[in-house]
Write a protein that holds these residues in place. Structure first.
Motif, mmCIF file in Angstrom:
data_model
loop_
_atom_site.group_PDB
_atom_site.id
_atom_site.type_symbol
_atom_site.label_atom_id
_atom_site.label_comp_id
_atom_site.label_asym_id
_atom_site.label_seq_id
_atom_site.Cartn_x
_atom_site.Cartn_y
_atom_site.Cartn_z
ATOM 1 N N THR A 294 0.832 -1.208 0.000
ATOM 2 C CA THR A 294 0.000 0.000 0.000
ATOM 3 C C THR A 294 0.865 1.257 0.000
ATOM 4 O O THR A 294 0.614 2.196 -0.758
ATOM 5 N N ASN A 295 1.898 1.268 0.850
ATOM 6 C CA ASN A 295 2.794 2.432 0.902
ATOM 7 C C ASN A 295 3.540 2.620 -0.406
ATOM 8 O O ASN A 295 3.744 3.755 -0.854
ATOM 9 N N LEU A 296 3.933 1.528 -1.033
ATOM 10 C CA LEU A 296 4.636 1.612 -2.316
ATOM 11 C C LEU A 296 3.717 2.171 -3.393
ATOM 12 O O LEU A 296 4.118 3.052 -4.167
ATOM 13 N N ASN A 297 2.472 1.691 -3.441
ATOM 14 C CA ASN A 297 1.510 2.213 -4.420
ATOM 15 C C ASN A 297 1.237 3.695 -4.175
ATOM 16 O O ASN A 297 1.122 4.483 -5.123
ATOM 17 N N GLN A 298 1.150 4.073 -2.910
ATOM 18 C CA GLN A 298 0.917 5.470 -2.572
ATOM 19 C C GLN A 298 2.098 6.339 -3.016
ATOM 20 O O GLN A 298 1.909 7.412 -3.584
ATOM 21 N N SER A 299 3.301 5.861 -2.780
ATOM 22 C CA SER A 299 4.496 6.606 -3.192
ATOM 23 C C SER A 299 4.552 6.748 -4.710
ATOM 24 O O SER A 299 4.890 7.816 -5.227
ATOM 25 N N ASN A 300 4.228 5.677 -5.425
ATOM 26 C CA ASN A 300 4.214 5.750 -6.892
ATOM 27 C C ASN A 300 3.184 6.760 -7.380
ATOM 28 O O ASN A 300 3.435 7.496 -8.339
ATOM 29 N N GLN A 301 2.023 6.813 -6.717
ATOM 30 C CA GLN A 301 0.998 7.777 -7.108
ATOM 31 C C GLN A 301 1.470 9.199 -6.837
ATOM 32 O O GLN A 301 1.220 10.107 -7.628
ATOM 33 N N PHE A 302 2.179 9.402 -5.716
ATOM 34 C CA PHE A 302 2.725 10.725 -5.423
ATOM 35 C C PHE A 302 3.699 11.158 -6.512
ATOM 36 O O PHE A 302 3.683 12.309 -6.951
ATOM 37 N N VAL A 303 4.536 10.241 -6.966
ATOM 38 C CA VAL A 303 5.512 10.567 -8.020
ATOM 39 C C VAL A 303 4.778 10.927 -9.314
ATOM 40 O O VAL A 303 5.133 11.908 -9.986
ATOM 41 N N LYS A 304 3.741 10.157 -9.655
ATOM 42 C CA LYS A 304 2.963 10.463 -10.864
ATOM 43 C C LYS A 304 2.326 11.845 -10.753
ATOM 44 O O LYS A 304 2.322 12.620 -11.722
ATOM 45 N N ASN A 305 1.770 12.160 -9.582
ATOM 46 C CA ASN A 305 1.142 13.467 -9.392
ATOM 47 C C ASN A 305 2.161 14.593 -9.514
ATOM 48 O O ASN A 305 1.874 15.639 -10.102
ATOM 49 N N ILE A 306 3.353 14.375 -8.979
ATOM 50 C CA ILE A 306 4.401 15.398 -9.071
ATOM 51 C C ILE A 306 4.776 15.634 -10.525
ATOM 52 O O ILE A 306 4.916 16.774 -10.972
ATOM 53 N N VAL A 307 4.941 14.559 -11.287
ATOM 54 C CA VAL A 307 5.303 14.690 -12.702
ATOM 55 C C VAL A 307 4.198 15.420 -13.467
ATOM 56 O O VAL A 307 4.472 16.347 -14.240
ATOM 57 N N ASN A 308 2.945 15.019 -13.233
ATOM 58 C CA ASN A 308 1.826 15.670 -13.925
ATOM 59 C C ASN A 308 1.734 17.148 -13.559
ATOM 60 O O ASN A 308 1.515 18.005 -14.432
ATOM 61 N N ASN A 309 1.903 17.463 -12.290
ATOM 62 C CA ASN A 309 1.814 18.860 -11.866
ATOM 63 C C ASN A 309 2.996 19.677 -12.377
ATOM 64 O O ASN A 309 2.839 20.857 -12.693
ATOM 65 N N ARG A 310 4.160 19.059 -12.462
ATOM 66 C CA ARG A 310 5.324 19.770 -13.008
ATOM 67 C C ARG A 310 5.068 20.144 -14.469
ATOM 68 O O ARG A 310 5.352 21.268 -14.896
ATOM 69 N N ILE A 311 4.517 19.210 -15.245
ATOM 70 C CA ILE A 311 4.193 19.487 -16.652
ATOM 71 C C ILE A 311 3.172 20.617 -16.738
ATOM 72 O O ILE A 311 3.303 21.542 -17.544
ATOM 73 N N PHE A 312 2.147 20.554 -15.874
ATOM 74 C CA PHE A 312 1.112 21.593 -15.864
ATOM 75 C C PHE A 312 1.711 22.951 -15.516
ATOM 76 O O PHE A 312 1.397 23.967 -16.151
ATOM 77 N N ILE A 313 2.592 22.995 -14.527
ATOM 78 C CA ILE A 313 3.205 24.257 -14.104
ATOM 79 C C ILE A 313 4.106 24.809 -15.209
ATOM 80 O O ILE A 313 4.119 26.022 -15.468
ATOM 81 N N GLU A 314 4.851 23.938 -15.876
ATOM 82 C CA GLU A 314 5.710 24.404 -16.971
ATOM 83 C C GLU A 314 4.883 24.967 -18.115
ATOM 84 O O GLU A 314 5.234 26.002 -18.695
ATOM 85 N N ALA A 315 3.768 24.312 -18.430
ATOM 86 C CA ALA A 315 2.895 24.820 -19.496
ATOM 87 C C ALA A 315 2.280 26.156 -19.082
ATOM 88 O O ALA A 315 2.181 27.091 -19.895
ATOM 89 N N SER A 316 1.889 26.256 -17.817
ATOM 90 C CA SER A 316 1.326 27.517 -17.324
ATOM 91 C C SER A 316 2.361 28.628 -17.375
ATOM 92 O O SER A 316 2.046 29.767 -17.754
ATOM 93 N N ASP A 317 3.585 28.323 -16.998
ATOM 94 C CA ASP A 317 4.651 29.328 -17.026
ATOM 95 C C ASP A 317 4.900 29.817 -18.447
ATOM 96 O O ASP A 317 5.031 31.021 -18.688
ATOM 97 N N THR A 318 4.927 28.896 -19.406
ATOM 98 C CA THR A 318 5.119 29.268 -20.807
ATOM 99 C C THR A 318 3.978 30.159 -21.289
ATOM 100 O O THR A 318 4.205 31.175 -21.956
ATOM 101 N N SER A 319 2.753 29.786 -20.930
ATOM 102 C CA SER A 319 1.593 30.576 -21.347
ATOM 103 C C SER A 319 1.625 31.971 -20.728
ATOM 104 O O SER A 319 1.334 32.968 -21.396
#
Length: 137
Positions: free
Chosen positions: A56-81
């Motif tokens: 469970t902790n491993l799955n949670q950590s993997n989800q946190f990493v996915k969320n960080i990657v997705n949010n980083r992409i979103f923030i970079e796109a927002s910064d460019t815009s």
């Protein structure tokens, strides 16, 4: 006092020891074959609890990493815009200031108005690009 152990009791004890050893041998062979120490929850209830908690902790950590990657992409796109919108605003300010002077004509003001309209359209399109979509959170 001397107690006598009958042959039948000795045989029963020997058979019980043989069954116990055979059962341990089977369990050890199963662990070797599967590469797992716990094959059924009854093998080690406390161990299975720890294994499930770890999973469970491993799955949670993997989800946190996915969320960080997705949010980083979103923030970079927002910064460019936002940078693009900033450039558009600077250009619109330049046009408005230049058209305030006495050398501007109705024709140059019309061209400036068209360009400002295009700048506004671009700014609106940049905001649509950066709006969040249904993402996994």
């Amino acid at each position: 006092m001397v107690t006598r152990i009958t042959n039948q009791a000795q045989q029963a004890n020997s058979l019980q020891n043989i069954f116990r050893i055979t059962e341990k041998l089977f369990k050890t062979q199963q662990e070797i074959a599967t590469g797992k120490r716990i094959n059924r929850p009854s093998d080690d209830p406390a161990g299975i609890r720890d294994a499930l908690l770890l999973r469970t902790n491993l799955n949670q950590s993997n989800q946190f990493v996915k969320n960080i990657v997705n949010n980083r992409i979103f923030i970079e796109a927002s910064d460019t815009s936002l940078n693009s919108i900033n450039l558009s605003l600077i250009r619109a300010k330049e046009l408005s200031v230049s058209e305030l002077g006495g050398v501007s004509t109705a024709e140059t003001r019309n061209f400036a108005a068209l360009e400002i309209d295009q700048l506004i359209s671009q700014a609106v399109s940049y905001t649509h690009l950066t709006l969040p979509t249904n993402r996994e959170v």
